[in-house]
Motif scaffolding. Structure first.
Motif, short mmCIF file in Angstrom:
data_model
loop_
_atom_site.label_atom_id
_atom_site.label_comp_id
_atom_site.label_asym_id
_atom_site.label_seq_id
_atom_site.Cartn_x
_atom_site.Cartn_y
_atom_site.Cartn_z
N ARG A 321 0.84 -1.20 0.00
CA ARG A 321 0.00 0.00 0.00
C ARG A 321 0.88 1.25 0.00
N LYS A 322 0.53 2.18 -0.86
CA LYS A 322 1.27 3.45 -0.91
C LYS A 322 1.12 4.20 0.41
N SER A 323 -0.07 4.13 1.03
CA SER A 323 -0.31 4.85 2.29
C SER A 323 0.55 4.31 3.42
N LEU A 324 1.08 3.09 3.25
CA LEU A 324 1.93 2.48 4.29
C LEU A 324 3.40 2.52 3.90
N GLY A 325 3.75 3.39 2.94
CA GLY A 325 5.12 3.43 2.48
C GLY A 325 5.50 2.18 1.71
N TRP A 326 4.54 1.61 1.00
CA TRP A 326 4.68 0.41 0.19
C TRP A 326 4.95 -0.84 1.02
N ARG A 327 4.65 -0.76 2.29
CA ARG A 327 4.62 -1.98 3.10
C ARG A 327 3.26 -2.64 2.95
N THR A 328 3.13 -3.84 3.39
CA THR A 328 1.85 -4.54 3.31
C THR A 328 1.13 -4.44 4.65
N PRO A 329 -0.21 -4.47 4.65
CA PRO A 329 -0.96 -4.48 5.91
C PRO A 329 -0.55 -5.64 6.81
N HIS A 330 -0.21 -6.77 6.21
CA HIS A 330 0.20 -7.94 7.01
C HIS A 330 1.46 -7.63 7.80
N ASP A 331 2.46 -7.02 7.15
CA ASP A 331 3.71 -6.72 7.84
C ASP A 331 3.50 -5.71 8.96
N PHE A 333 0.68 -5.01 10.57
CA PHE A 333 -0.15 -5.57 11.64
C PHE A 333 0.64 -6.58 12.48
N THR A 334 1.48 -7.37 11.83
CA THR A 334 2.31 -8.32 12.56
C THR A 334 3.24 -7.61 13.52
N ASN A 335 3.77 -6.46 13.09
CA ASN A 335 4.62 -5.67 13.96
C ASN A 335 3.85 -5.09 15.13
N LEU A 336 2.57 -4.71 14.88
CA LEU A 336 1.74 -4.20 15.96
C LEU A 336 1.41 -5.28 16.99
N LEU A 337 1.23 -6.50 16.51
CA LEU A 337 0.93 -7.62 17.42
C LEU A 337 2.08 -7.87 18.39
N SER A 338 3.28 -7.68 17.92
CA SER A 338 4.46 -7.99 18.76
C SER A 338 4.85 -6.83 19.66
N ASN A 339 4.25 -5.65 19.45
CA ASN A 339 4.59 -4.47 20.24
C ASN A 339 3.41 -4.04 21.08
N ALA A 340 3.21 -4.64 22.20
CA ALA A 340 2.10 -4.27 23.09
C ALA A 340 2.35 -2.88 23.65
N VAL A 341 1.28 -2.07 23.71
CA VAL A 341 1.38 -0.69 24.22
C VAL A 341 0.87 -0.66 25.64
#
Length: 341
Positions: A321-331, A333-341
């Motif tokens: 996705r261009k809005s994500l700097g050409w990263r994928t939503p999967h990548d 979201f996976t990073n968000l899962l591993s970084n608890a706030v």
């Protein structure tokens, strides 16, 4: 001078608009007049404008000059507008023009604009619709043959003050959603909706996380959807960590009538968009458009299995996705899962 006397049973009781004085109010006005009170004092007691009371006393007095409430009520009813032929019934030339344009598949709005711009004839769009759907066949055309909607009958419209509330438990509008959900910097804020199939008989629930644009789909099958949607949302969100279930934003569809149960069970507030403003859920609306490439409108969505939905989700979430700097939503979201706030 003709004297109008009240006739019992002449006018069958029917609901009247609150704009007009009721018979009970006219009785109170008469009592006030007998007591020597001013129009301003009477109006204050009724909660009406002083001009309303003054006009009532001027227009609806009896033949002897006195004010009697029953006579005033009868006078008012006698002046009510009676049904009269519509303009297209009275004007053959105008009716011919409208019929000619209807035969060319012009909409009533286009016809009304052309009549005013070219012929200097003003007619309301609603007048054309009412005449076209009139049982008297004033316009010799069938609505389903000349209107692009193809509807043989008009859709019923409830008055605004007669609409029943869609939700038994009061909803919380998007205006009260935390500001952190708007800037997309804090994960865990979701947008949701359903896409429906042919004849509104099947549906798929769609969820999009605002920060990562990660998409989840819930299989709802056919038939009644509210209970199934409630269970699927609870099942989906309870599987996520707490920092990824901060809020859910939905439109005001009746399928979300169990919003309070979802919020209490999952521990996540549910907010609703304002009516007619789908852009308040931009990520979800965009995703629904992408999903229609896989689930076309007018098809039976119940034929798709959970495995089919999983394949679509996997394909969308692995698309850069261009809005994500050409990263994928999967990548993301996976990073968000591993970084608890």
């Amino acid at each position: 001078m003709r004297v109008v006397l009240p006739v019992v049973g002449r006018h069958p009781p029917r609901p009247e608009s609150g704009r007009y004085l009721r018979e009970e109010e006219r009785i109170l006005i008469a009592d006030g007049v007998l007591a020597g009170r001013s129009a301003r004092s009477i109006a204050a007691g009724l909660g009406r404008a002083v001009s309303t009371v003054a006009r009532e006393l001027k227009r609806n007095r009896a033949a002897d000059g006195s004010y009697r409430p029953l006579v005033a009520q009868a006078l008012t009813r006698s002046r009510r507008a009676r049904p009269r032929p519509r303009i297209l019934e009275r004007d053959d030339e105008l009716r011919g023009l409208v019929q000619a344009w209807l035969d060319k598949r012009w909409s009533p709005e286009q016809i009304a604009h052309e009549l005013l711009a070219v012929h200097g004839r003003k007619i309301a769009v609603e007048t054309i619709y009412q005449t076209l759907y009139s049982p008297h066949q004033v316009i010799g055309r069938q609505p389903r043959m000349v209107l692009r909607t193809g509807r043989p009958h008009r859709r019923p419209r409830r008055r605004g003050d007669k609409r029943r509330p869609r939700f038994i438990v009061p909803i919380t509008l998007i205006d009260e959603r935390p500001d952190e959900a708007q800037d997309r910097l804090n994960p865990g804020h979701w947008e949701g909706d359903t896409i429906v199939g042919a004849f509104n008989r099947s549906a798929i629930g769609t969820l999009v996380e605002r920060t990562s644009r990660y998409t989840l789909l819930t299989h709802l099958g056919g038939g009644a959807r509210a209970d199934r949607l409630r269970d699927r949302l609870i099942e989906t969100f309870t599987a996520l960590p707490a920092h990824l279930r901060r809020s859910l934003t939905w439109d005001q569809g009746g399928e979300m009538c169990h919003h309070h149960t979802v919020a209490a069970t999952v521990g996540m507030p549910v907010f609703f968009c304002n009516p007619g403003r789908p852009w308040q859920r931009p990520s979800n609306e965009n995703t629904n458009g992408l999903l229609r490439n896989y689930f076309p409108k007018g098809t039976d969505l119940s034929i798709y299995t959970p495995d089919d939905l999983a394949r679509v989700v996997d394909e969308l979430n692995h698309r850069p996705r261009k809005s994500l700097g050409w990263r994928t939503p999967h990548d993301v979201f996976t990073n968000l899962l591993s970084n608890a706030v």
